[in-house]
Design a protein around this motif. Sequence first.
Motif, PDB file in Angstrom:
ATOM      1  N   VAL A  78       0.852  -1.185   0.000  1.00  0.00           N
ATOM      2  CA  VAL A  78       0.000   0.000   0.000  1.00  0.00           C
ATOM      3  C   VAL A  78       0.891   1.239   0.000  1.00  0.00           C
ATOM      4  CG1 VAL A  78      -1.803   1.285   1.213  1.00  0.00           C
ATOM      5  CG2 VAL A  78      -1.844  -1.212   1.212  1.00  0.00           C
ATOM      6  N   LEU A  79       0.732   2.084  -1.004  1.00  0.00           N
ATOM      7  CA  LEU A  79       1.496   3.329  -1.093  1.00  0.00           C
ATOM      8  C   LEU A  79       0.668   4.482  -0.536  1.00  0.00           C
ATOM      9  CD1 LEU A  79       2.976   3.065  -4.713  1.00  0.00           C
ATOM     10  CD2 LEU A  79       3.984   2.282  -2.570  1.00  0.00           C
ATOM     11  N   GLY A  80       1.313   5.312   0.240  1.00  0.00           N
ATOM     12  CA  GLY A  80       0.634   6.482   0.777  1.00  0.00           C
ATOM     13  C   GLY A  80      -0.561   6.133   1.640  1.00  0.00           C
ATOM     14  N   ASN A  81      -0.535   4.939   2.248  1.00  0.00           N
ATOM     15  CA  ASN A  81      -1.644   4.489   3.109  1.00  0.00           C
ATOM     16  C   ASN A  81      -2.985   4.462   2.374  1.00  0.00           C
ATOM     17  OD1 ASN A  81       0.205   4.447   5.334  1.00  0.00           O
ATOM     18  ND2 ASN A  81      -0.107   6.663   5.591  1.00  0.00           N
ATOM     19  N   ARG A  82      -2.921   4.314   1.029  1.00  0.00           N
ATOM     20  CA  ARG A  82      -4.179   4.394   0.275  1.00  0.00           C
ATOM     21  C   ARG A  82      -4.213   3.496  -0.955  1.00  0.00           C
ATOM     22  NH1 ARG A  82      -7.222   9.946  -1.784  1.00  0.00           N
ATOM     23  NH2 ARG A  82      -8.848   8.924  -3.020  1.00  0.00           N
ATOM     24  N   TYR A  83      -3.135   3.427  -1.735  1.00  0.00           N
ATOM     25  CA  TYR A  83      -3.166   2.767  -3.040  1.00  0.00           C
ATOM     26  C   TYR A  83      -2.494   1.392  -2.939  1.00  0.00           C
ATOM     27  CZ  TYR A  83      -4.025   7.626  -4.232  1.00  0.00           C
ATOM     28  OH  TYR A  83      -4.530   8.896  -4.261  1.00  0.00           O
ATOM     29  N   ARG A  84      -3.283   0.341  -3.038  1.00  0.00           N
ATOM     30  CA  ARG A  84      -2.769  -1.030  -2.936  1.00  0.00           C
ATOM     31  C   ARG A  84      -2.389  -1.532  -4.323  1.00  0.00           C
ATOM     32  NH1 ARG A  84      -6.666  -3.174  -0.537  1.00  0.00           N
ATOM     33  NH2 ARG A  84      -5.780  -3.278   1.570  1.00  0.00           N
ATOM     34  N   LEU A  85      -1.127  -1.889  -4.518  1.00  0.00           N
ATOM     35  CA  LEU A  85      -0.658  -2.412  -5.799  1.00  0.00           C
ATOM     36  C   LEU A  85      -1.245  -3.803  -6.029  1.00  0.00           C
ATOM     37  CD1 LEU A  85       3.122  -1.373  -5.686  1.00  0.00           C
ATOM     38  CD2 LEU A  85       1.168  -0.102  -6.595  1.00  0.00           C
ATOM     39  N   VAL A  86      -1.808  -4.029  -7.209  1.00  0.00           N
ATOM     40  CA  VAL A  86      -2.476  -5.295  -7.515  1.00  0.00           C
ATOM     41  C   VAL A  86      -1.709  -6.095  -8.555  1.00  0.00           C
ATOM     42  CG1 VAL A  86      -4.593  -6.351  -8.406  1.00  0.00           C
ATOM     43  CG2 VAL A  86      -4.731  -4.342  -6.919  1.00  0.00           C
ATOM     44  N   LEU A  87      -1.395  -5.489  -9.712  1.00  0.00           N
ATOM     45  CA  LEU A  87      -0.786  -6.235 -10.811  1.00  0.00           C
ATOM     46  C   LEU A  87       0.116  -5.311 -11.611  1.00  0.00           C
ATOM     47  CD1 LEU A  87      -0.691  -8.885 -12.524  1.00  0.00           C
ATOM     48  CD2 LEU A  87      -2.537  -7.899 -13.891  1.00  0.00           C
ATOM     49  N   ARG A  88       1.375  -5.733 -11.800  1.00  0.00           N
ATOM     50  CA  ARG A  88       2.278  -4.950 -12.646  1.00  0.00           C
ATOM     51  C   ARG A  88       1.981  -5.273 -14.102  1.00  0.00           C
ATOM     52  NH1 ARG A  88       8.816  -5.191 -12.541  1.00  0.00           N
ATOM     53  NH2 ARG A  88       8.479  -6.781 -14.120  1.00  0.00           N
ATOM     54  N   VAL A  89       1.695  -4.258 -14.901  1.00  0.00           N
ATOM     55  CA  VAL A  89       1.300  -4.464 -16.295  1.00  0.00           C
ATOM     56  C   VAL A  89       2.359  -3.996 -17.279  1.00  0.00           C
ATOM     57  CG1 VAL A  89      -1.153  -4.344 -15.757  1.00  0.00           C
ATOM     58  CG2 VAL A  89       0.073  -2.252 -16.336  1.00  0.00           C
ATOM     59  N   GLY A  90       3.508  -3.495 -16.806  1.00  0.00           N
ATOM     60  CA  GLY A  90       4.558  -3.064 -17.722  1.00  0.00           C
ATOM     61  C   GLY A  90       5.649  -2.327 -16.977  1.00  0.00           C
ATOM     62  N   SER A  91       6.683  -1.940 -17.737  1.00  0.00           N
ATOM     63  CA  SER A  91       7.791  -1.191 -17.137  1.00  0.00           C
ATOM     64  C   SER A  91       8.540  -0.450 -18.231  1.00  0.00           C
ATOM     65  CB  SER A  91       8.743  -2.137 -16.389  1.00  0.00           C
ATOM     66  OG  SER A  91       9.295  -3.094 -17.273  1.00  0.00           O
ATOM     67  N   ASP A  92       9.142   0.666 -17.848  1.00  0.00           N
ATOM     68  CA  ASP A  92       9.989   1.474 -18.740  1.00  0.00           C
ATOM     69  C   ASP A  92      11.348   1.558 -18.075  1.00  0.00           C
ATOM     70  OD1 ASP A  92      11.249   3.302 -20.323  1.00  0.00           O
ATOM     71  OD2 ASP A  92       9.695   4.840 -20.220  1.00  0.00           O
ATOM     72  N   LEU A  93      12.279   0.680 -18.481  1.00  0.00           N
ATOM     73  CA  LEU A  93      13.573   0.595 -17.809  1.00  0.00           C
ATOM     74  C   LEU A  93      14.392   1.860 -17.978  1.00  0.00           C
ATOM     75  CD1 LEU A  93      14.671  -3.088 -18.541  1.00  0.00           C
ATOM     76  CD2 LEU A  93      13.424  -2.160 -16.590  1.00  0.00           C
ATOM     77  N   SER A  94      14.250   2.558 -19.113  1.00  0.00           N
ATOM     78  CA  SER A  94      15.033   3.770 -19.320  1.00  0.00           C
ATOM     79  C   SER A  94      14.632   4.875 -18.349  1.00  0.00           C
ATOM     80  CB  SER A  94      14.861   4.258 -20.768  1.00  0.00           C
ATOM     81  OG  SER A  94      13.516   4.602 -21.016  1.00  0.00           O
ATOM     82  N   ALA A  95      13.424   4.821 -17.828  1.00  0.00           N
ATOM     83  CA  ALA A  95      12.956   5.812 -16.859  1.00  0.00           C
ATOM     84  C   ALA A  95      12.958   5.273 -15.436  1.00  0.00           C
ATOM     85  CB  ALA A  95      11.552   6.281 -17.227  1.00  0.00           C
ATOM     86  N   GLY A  96      13.270   3.993 -15.257  1.00  0.00           N
ATOM     87  CA  GLY A  96      13.184   3.395 -13.928  1.00  0.00           C
ATOM     88  C   GLY A  96      11.760   3.354 -13.423  1.00  0.00           C
ATOM     89  N   ALA A  97      10.790   3.187 -14.340  1.00  0.00           N
ATOM     90  CA  ALA A  97       9.375   3.252 -13.981  1.00  0.00           C
ATOM     91  C   ALA A  97       8.711   1.891 -14.149  1.00  0.00           C
ATOM     92  CB  ALA A  97       8.650   4.279 -14.853  1.00  0.00           C
TER      93      ALA A  97
END
Length: 582
Positions: A78-97
């Motif tokens: 849970v990020l910020g006591n509010r947003y629960r991560l459910v499923l990673r759907v992608g990534s941008d390695l050049s941005a570290g995102a």
Amino acid sequence: MSGQTEETPVPGSGTGTAAAAPVAAVPEVPGTTIPSPAGPPDTAAVRASRSAPPVNGTSVARGGSAVRSTAATGPGTVLGNRYRLVLRVGSDLSAGAEFWRAEDTILQRDVGVTVLRRLPADEADEDPEGTARAGEMILRALRSGGFEHPGCARLLDVLAAGSPGVPSDVLGAAVTEWVADHSLTEAVAGGLIKPLRAARMVQQLAAAAEEAHGRGLVLGTDHPQRIRVTGDGRAQVAFVLPRPGLTPEDDVRGLGAVLYTLLTSRWPLSGSDAARAGLPSPERDEHGAPAPPSALRPGVPVELDAVCTAALGAHGAGPVVGRVHTAAAVHRMIGEVVREDDRAAIFPPEHDGVPAEPGDVWQAKTRRAAPQPPDRRRKLLIGLGVLGAGVLVVLGYLGVQVGAMFGESRGPAIVVGDNAAAGAPVPTTPGGPAASVAVSGVSLEVYDRTGDRDNPADVERAVDGDPATSWSTFTYKQQLPALKPGVGLMASFASVEQLSRLSVRSPSAGTVVEIRSAPSADAELGETQLLATQTLGAGTTTISLADSQPTQHVLVWITKLSGGGDANVSQIDELTFYRAGL
């Protein structure tokens, strides 16, 4: 986006009015001056505070409040006591995102979250923690807080490193509306898209880039996993926080790449990004430029060929003849193509390799009628059978009466009934009652309701008629159903078919499959009906479907994978459906 209601203020949620939550500082970026806003952004509030270095796993935020660090952020965090991560759907390695589907636990809705991570390059750039890079990306997100357009998801919240509830391995995060329908890969996995429809899909995205560039913003359209397609057919930027060095010219190349992908199912920019998104890369000429869409697919108008070529150009190669450098030019070119198509709607279109859709004005003469529901078709067949039997009885009676009137017939006797039982051979002409014909024109897609679909770009290889090509599942370290209940292939026919059997060619002995009929291609597993269960051998396995009812959709549902240990995988070389003889 336009037409959306403002987010409801929730005390302590980090989103609201100036009275609800003050805007705190983001990490300083060297050489960057952060303007003092007159008030917080209308569509995103930042919960950030400048923190001291972590001490014994705890970072001390401004004001003396301690924030417990959490490592290895993943599903369920849970990020910020509010947003629960459910499923990673992608990534941008050049941005570290990383791109996540998450749940807003307060408003009970899905959201998209872009999570920033540390990069190995940060240490080489004298930024070992990556805070300067993340700070610049967060600053860009803040400046885009008031930007809304149908071509990009609306920004809802921004979390900076050191904010309450942000783990120590997260350098920042941005929360947007969730574009729930399809990724760019899924949008092209179902088959070719009509060229003019592809142009209309990119039109709003180009308009969003044009408006964003006019405000000094960039969108990040040059990465395939940042783009998703809405249910009404609009390509949209779904995830924010592009890399710091991104320029409007990169967005222009991204617009050309999105259109190119919708036309050809290939991503023409970074090969690593394409592979990560499950998209193939196109062939390139000696200068590194991708082949034009018309060379990969017949029927692409020359105007759309020109848009793709002009937008992609040659990156960093200086002036290129015919290249466009602004999103406004791309938007104008696509708009002219769409308007010309609207003006020419009274004339039959050129064949573009895609069958006409039910809503199209012009239909091919050979287009098959819409399929009837299975129950209605079955009743119609029964009625026709009864009518045919009645006609035969009447004709037989008339024949007897005519024979009695004109004398005994000298021709060969006609035996009505079972020829085999009477000792006569049964004719078996090609395509006759004893023959069954393979169903052609089968479309196939990966069926998975729990996570990333297994190799969707390769799925058509299982019905291409070439046993040398194949589709396979991912390689799982545990046997099904440990990680997911199963993996399926949903086959759809042009119309309702009465099947006699299914042959499965596979080298993966021990694979267990269930054959299920489905009311639609996107039906839930509980809505399907089990027809047969079979364990595959190495080679071709034939599965009888003689007792099945007419259907238009058949699910091949894998419940056990071949292999064992930490290497469980199944491969299918070819699926062949056979129509029952009539």
